[in-house]
Design an enzyme around this catalytic site. Structure first.
Site, PDB file in Angstrom:
ATOM      1  CE  LYS A  77     154.324  87.688 111.521  1.00 37.11           C
ATOM      2  NZ  LYS A  77     153.490  87.755 112.749  1.00 37.11           N
ATOM      3  CB  SER A 152     154.749  91.103 114.203  1.00 40.57           C
ATOM      4  OG  SER A 152     154.147  89.836 114.402  1.00 40.57           O
ATOM      5  CB  SER A 176     151.343  89.696 115.785  1.00 39.54           C
ATOM      6  OG  SER A 176     152.294  90.257 116.645  1.00 39.54           O
TER       7      SER A 176
END
Length: 474
Positions: A77, A152, A176
């Site tokens: 990520k 996210s 997220s």
């Protein structure tokens, strides 16, 4: 012949172990798919083909095959630094930042034998529940590209759903992992606080953020979580290797067996109800009712839970969320490069008085105790994953911070309180709407109760016959 991206991560692991494919062959296959599909989806912030193939050769020649993620591709990520790879954090303020060292989670997946293909897209500093940064094209939902992929960890979820990765690690500070997993028809796991040493939550404000897996099925999610927890050679005396009470891993066995009968509570209230207009849409209710019927048919006890108002929660959580943004390493004129929502959070966060912050932390600590006590009669608690289907790209207000925050709360009222309570949770897809959009449910466990969640999720997955669903035309 079956294409490699059509295999599950567990099947790929078995093919690698039998030497029927090599890490280099597997990485090259996924890199080709990323090159072909990602311009439409926007799942990657950075793709590193040369470094990935070099890493795959190194794994093949020098890493023991006993490493739990040996040869399996994934992506970091873009909130996590990898040495020598741009780390933009979804922000125009970090366009040219290339770190010299790697974060602990990146080091952990390397030790576990994984092969990183690049960086998955994230909104600016991972703050919103959608992945539509102004620094890059929006991340689109592989099921219906006009819709958002959630956030996210939206890039990670979109990459897995579209078959550009077999699975991917994400981070979850308020939903997220679970939000984009639910939006993209995937399994997402938020582990107990302290479960994953390299993403424990113990060092963060209020202990919110933890690391966990996003995958296409329950067994693949368990495989990745096992790899994040105990990669080969990982220091046993890690300073954050706190073990939550309850069952221990590895969890792959629980996910494969899917055994046991449990008592489930069903919760449809949220701690946001007193401050925002929370409406659970018909499609979310339908997914919940279908999951309830499945669990009852499987012999589990299912009981509706009485709503418990928590009027102090919205203010306390907002204080923590804004205070967390206060630490963003951007100052002075560089603030102009931040997105409006980020500037709103940063400025409010830096204005929070110490007393208000201390009171919010104390209130949330008491809330954690109350939630655990409320959930104690049940082996797991079932909720909708999202309050409604993922909205279209551009639906969230990028300029009005108050309205944006309200939109996020209304979309995801069942996720953030799980982070505050430090509990494990898993989202499982149940069905698609008439428009072909996935809808799922969330199961919340007791502290350290990941094995129970994997058992329940595997049973639901089998009952729904959803072990390997994928978007049309993928």
């Amino acid at each position: 012949m079956t294409a490699l991206h059509e295999f599950t991560a567990l099947e790929l692991h078995q093919l690698l172990q039998r030497r029927e494919i090599s890490p280099v062959e597997l990485a090259a296959s996924y890199l080709e798919r990323i090159e072909r599909l990602d311009p439409e989806i926007g799942a990657f912030a950075t793709v590193t083909p040369d470094a990935a193939l070099e890493r795959a050769r190194f794994v093949a020649d020098h890493v023991p095959t006993a490493a739990p993620l040996w040869g399996l591709p994934l992506a970091d990520k873009d909130l996590h630094r990898r040495a020598g790879v741009p780390a933009r954090f979804g922000s125009r303020a970090f366009t040219d930042f290339v770190p010299d060292d790697s974060d602990e989670l990146v080091q952990a997946v390397d030790i576990a034998g994984a092969v990183s293909l690049g960086k998955s897209a994230t909104p600016e500093f991972g703050l919103p529940s959608y992945t539509e940064s102004l620094a890059a094209p929006p991340t689109r939902n592989p099921w219906k590209p006009s819709l958002g992929a959630g956030g996210s960890s939206g890039g990670a979820a979109a990459a897995v759903a579209s078959g550009m990765l077999p699975f991917a690690p994400g981070s979850d500070g308020g939903g997220s992992i679970r939000i984009p997993a639910a939006a993209c028809g995937l399994v997402g796991v938020k582990p107990s606080r302290g479960r994953v040493p390299a993403g424990s939550g113990l060092a963060g404000l209020a202990g919110l953020g933890v690391s966990g897996p996003i995958a296409r099925n329950v067994a693949d999610a368990a495989l990745l979580l096992d790899g994040l927890i105990a990669p080969a050679g990982y220091p046993a005396a890690h300073r954050f290797a706190t073990r939550a009470p309850g069952d221990d891993g590895p969890f792959l066995g629980a996910a494969i067996r899917g055994e046991g009968r449990f008592q489930l509570g069903v919760m449809i209230d949220s701690p946001w109800d007193d401050a925002y207009e929370i409406t659970v849409a018909p499609e979310a209710h339908a997914a919940l009712e279908r999951a309830i019927a499945a669990f009852e048919a499987l012999g589990h006890g299912v009981e509706a839970m009485t709503p418990v108002p928590e009027p102090g929660y919205p203010g306390a959580f907002r204080t923590i969320w804004q205070a967390g943004a206060a630490t963003i390493p951007v100052d002075g004129e560089a603030e102009a490069l931040l997105e409006p929502l980020t500037r709103w959070l940063l400025r409010h966060g830096r204005a929070v008085p110490a007393r208000q912050l201390a009171e919010a932390l104390a209130w949330l600590a008491g809330f954690e105790e109350r939630v655990i006590r409320r959930f104690a009669p049940f082996d797991a608690v079932l909720t909708p994953a999202l309050a409604f289907a993922p909205p279209r790209v551009g639906w969230f207000d990028q300029y009005d911070g108050e309205r944006n925050f309200a939109q996020q709360v209304q979309f995801t009222p069942f996720t953030s309180f799980v982070n505050v309570a430090g509990l494990p949770a898993i989202t499982v897809p149940v069905e698609e709407t008439s428009e072909g959009v996935p809808m799922g449910v969330q199961l919340i466990g007791r502290p350290g109760g990941e094995a129970t969640l994997f058992s329940l999720a595997a049973q639901l997955e089998r009952r729904m016959r959803r072990g390997h669903r994928h978007p049309p035309n993928w």
